[in-house]
Design a protein around this motif. Sequence first.
Motif, short mmCIF file in Angstrom:
data_model
loop_
_atom_site.label_atom_id
_atom_site.label_comp_id
_atom_site.label_asym_id
_atom_site.label_seq_id
_atom_site.Cartn_x
_atom_site.Cartn_y
_atom_site.Cartn_z
N GLY A 136 -32.81 6.99 -0.36
CA GLY A 136 -32.04 8.23 -0.38
C GLY A 136 -30.62 8.04 0.12
O GLY A 136 -29.66 8.56 -0.47
N LEU A 137 -30.45 7.28 1.21
CA LEU A 137 -29.10 7.01 1.74
C LEU A 137 -28.28 6.19 0.76
O LEU A 137 -27.06 6.40 0.62
CB LEU A 137 -29.21 6.29 3.08
CG LEU A 137 -29.72 7.14 4.26
CD1 LEU A 137 -29.92 6.27 5.49
CD2 LEU A 137 -28.74 8.27 4.57
N ALA A 138 -28.93 5.23 0.08
CA ALA A 138 -28.21 4.40 -0.89
C ALA A 138 -27.70 5.25 -2.06
O ALA A 138 -26.54 5.13 -2.47
CB ALA A 138 -29.12 3.27 -1.39
N ILE A 139 -28.56 6.11 -2.60
CA ILE A 139 -28.14 6.98 -3.70
C ILE A 139 -27.10 7.98 -3.23
O ILE A 139 -26.12 8.27 -3.95
CB ILE A 139 -29.36 7.71 -4.29
CG1 ILE A 139 -30.37 6.71 -4.85
CG2 ILE A 139 -28.93 8.69 -5.36
CD1 ILE A 139 -29.82 5.83 -5.96
N PHE A 140 -27.26 8.51 -2.02
CA PHE A 140 -26.28 9.44 -1.46
C PHE A 140 -24.91 8.78 -1.33
O PHE A 140 -23.88 9.35 -1.73
CB PHE A 140 -26.76 9.91 -0.09
CG PHE A 140 -25.72 10.65 0.70
CD1 PHE A 140 -25.42 11.96 0.42
CD2 PHE A 140 -25.04 10.01 1.72
CE1 PHE A 140 -24.45 12.64 1.14
CE2 PHE A 140 -24.07 10.67 2.46
CZ PHE A 140 -23.78 11.99 2.16
N ASN A 141 -24.88 7.57 -0.81
CA ASN A 141 -23.61 6.86 -0.65
C ASN A 141 -22.97 6.55 -1.99
O ASN A 141 -21.75 6.66 -2.16
CB ASN A 141 -23.85 5.57 0.14
CG ASN A 141 -22.56 4.83 0.42
OD1 ASN A 141 -21.70 5.29 1.16
ND2 ASN A 141 -22.42 3.66 -0.18
N MET A 142 -23.82 6.18 -2.97
CA MET A 142 -23.29 5.86 -4.30
C MET A 142 -22.71 7.10 -4.97
O MET A 142 -21.63 7.06 -5.58
CB MET A 142 -24.39 5.25 -5.16
CG MET A 142 -23.90 4.60 -6.44
SD MET A 142 -25.24 3.74 -7.31
CE MET A 142 -25.66 2.50 -6.09
N ASP A 143 -23.45 8.23 -4.88
CA ASP A 143 -22.93 9.47 -5.47
C ASP A 143 -21.65 9.92 -4.78
O ASP A 143 -20.72 10.42 -5.44
CB ASP A 143 -23.99 10.58 -5.34
CG ASP A 143 -25.12 10.41 -6.33
OD1 ASP A 143 -24.91 9.68 -7.31
OD2 ASP A 143 -26.19 10.99 -6.13
N ARG A 144 -21.60 9.77 -3.49
CA ARG A 144 -20.40 10.16 -2.73
C ARG A 144 -19.19 9.32 -3.17
O ARG A 144 -18.09 9.84 -3.31
CB ARG A 144 -20.66 9.97 -1.24
CG ARG A 144 -19.56 10.49 -0.33
CD ARG A 144 -20.02 10.46 1.11
NE ARG A 144 -18.98 10.92 2.01
CZ ARG A 144 -18.06 10.12 2.56
NH1 ARG A 144 -18.11 8.82 2.31
NH2 ARG A 144 -17.14 10.60 3.36
N TYR A 145 -19.43 8.04 -3.41
CA TYR A 145 -18.35 7.18 -3.89
C TYR A 145 -17.93 7.55 -5.30
O TYR A 145 -16.73 7.60 -5.62
CB TYR A 145 -18.79 5.71 -3.84
CG TYR A 145 -17.86 4.81 -4.61
CD1 TYR A 145 -16.61 4.45 -4.09
CD2 TYR A 145 -18.22 4.33 -5.86
CE1 TYR A 145 -15.75 3.64 -4.82
CE2 TYR A 145 -17.37 3.52 -6.59
CZ TYR A 145 -16.14 3.18 -6.06
OH TYR A 145 -15.29 2.38 -6.78
N ILE A 146 -18.93 7.82 -6.18
CA ILE A 146 -18.63 8.15 -7.57
C ILE A 146 -17.73 9.38 -7.66
O ILE A 146 -16.73 9.41 -8.38
CB ILE A 146 -19.94 8.37 -8.36
CG1 ILE A 146 -20.67 7.03 -8.54
CG2 ILE A 146 -19.66 9.00 -9.71
CD1 ILE A 146 -22.04 7.18 -9.17
N VAL A 147 -18.08 10.42 -6.90
CA VAL A 147 -17.30 11.66 -6.94
C VAL A 147 -15.97 11.50 -6.22
O VAL A 147 -14.92 11.93 -6.70
CB VAL A 147 -18.11 12.82 -6.32
CG1 VAL A 147 -17.26 14.10 -6.26
CG2 VAL A 147 -19.37 13.07 -7.14
N GLY A 148 -15.99 10.85 -5.05
CA GLY A 148 -14.77 10.70 -4.28
C GLY A 148 -13.74 9.81 -4.93
O GLY A 148 -12.54 9.92 -4.65
#
Length: 361
Positions: A73-85
């Motif tokens: 969950g943290l890995a996907i959260f970090n990846m999504d945060r990077y994708i949007v940011g």
Amino acid sequence: MSRISRFLWFCSGAHLSTLEKHPTDHNKYFGIGATIFFTGLFAALSGGYAMYFVFKGGDFAWLFAIFFGLIWGLAIFNMDRYIVGSLDKNASSRKQLLQATPRILLAIMIGIVISRPLELRIFDKEIKEKLKVSYLNGQRSKIDTLNKAFDKKYTIELGKLSDLKTQRDSLAAAIKSDKQKLNYEIFGNKTTETSGVMGYGPYAKRKEAELKQREQNLDTLTADIRQMEKFVDGRKAFDGLMTEKLYTSKQLDSLSNVAGFADRNWALGQLSFNADGSKDFNTAMAVTFIGLLFIFFECLPVFVKLMSARGSYDHAVENEEAVQKHLSDKDRDMEITVADQIQDTRVGIRAKQRIDELRDV
């Protein structure tokens, strides 16, 4: 509420101190952050559920599931945060679209990975029923294969047993017919094969002797059949045919409950087909739309940021980046100037030392 807002702003990948100065963009990044957070939450549930089936049956299966679910969950959260940011709202629309294309493709892949374990949970009941049918058909096929292999291996013995049974049945039918003829002869029933004279005469005695001989032959034949059947049953037990039986309902329930991730994933794919192999469009559409729902949910933060207009926060970020770039360039120019001055000083010192050496000479 302020803490929740700041947390969701952090999830959206925004610069907090800059965003706080522009309240008109608070709700936009609040929504983006909430979407990213819940995507990571669904990813944690999905990964934990999948890992639970990998280690199902172990003493610490639930512990491994929780541990992996948090990491995933943290890995996907970090990846999504990077994708949007990483999307630059200050670029042109064409450039933003080019930037978003690989990120959308990545989001689609993440959505597929997240949706599959959750689909397994949603269709758990249907998957178990499909697995029961599969296990039962597999066991039936296994038994048929063993029987065919056994028949091929012991063709001679089975053929001999079949011949003996045929002889037994034929002899038993003949004995039954002879008994009836003997009764007709004794009681004086006239037929083509009886005299019609009532009493126990020479013909009846001869018929009775023949009948006893045939009965002895039948007993001998029956003993041979039993011996041959005993041999065949022993070979069946040796080859494992006697222990292979169709699963009971209780056994099928137990097997479907402990089925692994691969079996359940296969069963989920088979839900789109009927027993006769035709397409089950209703189930196929349900499975497809659930998967598309999670894919859309994963891509939603990127779409929201692409569709939203540039706000005051985006202008402030652009100005801040310009200032930082200007300061960076200024610092670099200053460093170059200082370096040149130091170099000139070193050259002057070396020249002076050389002049002093020449004067001494």
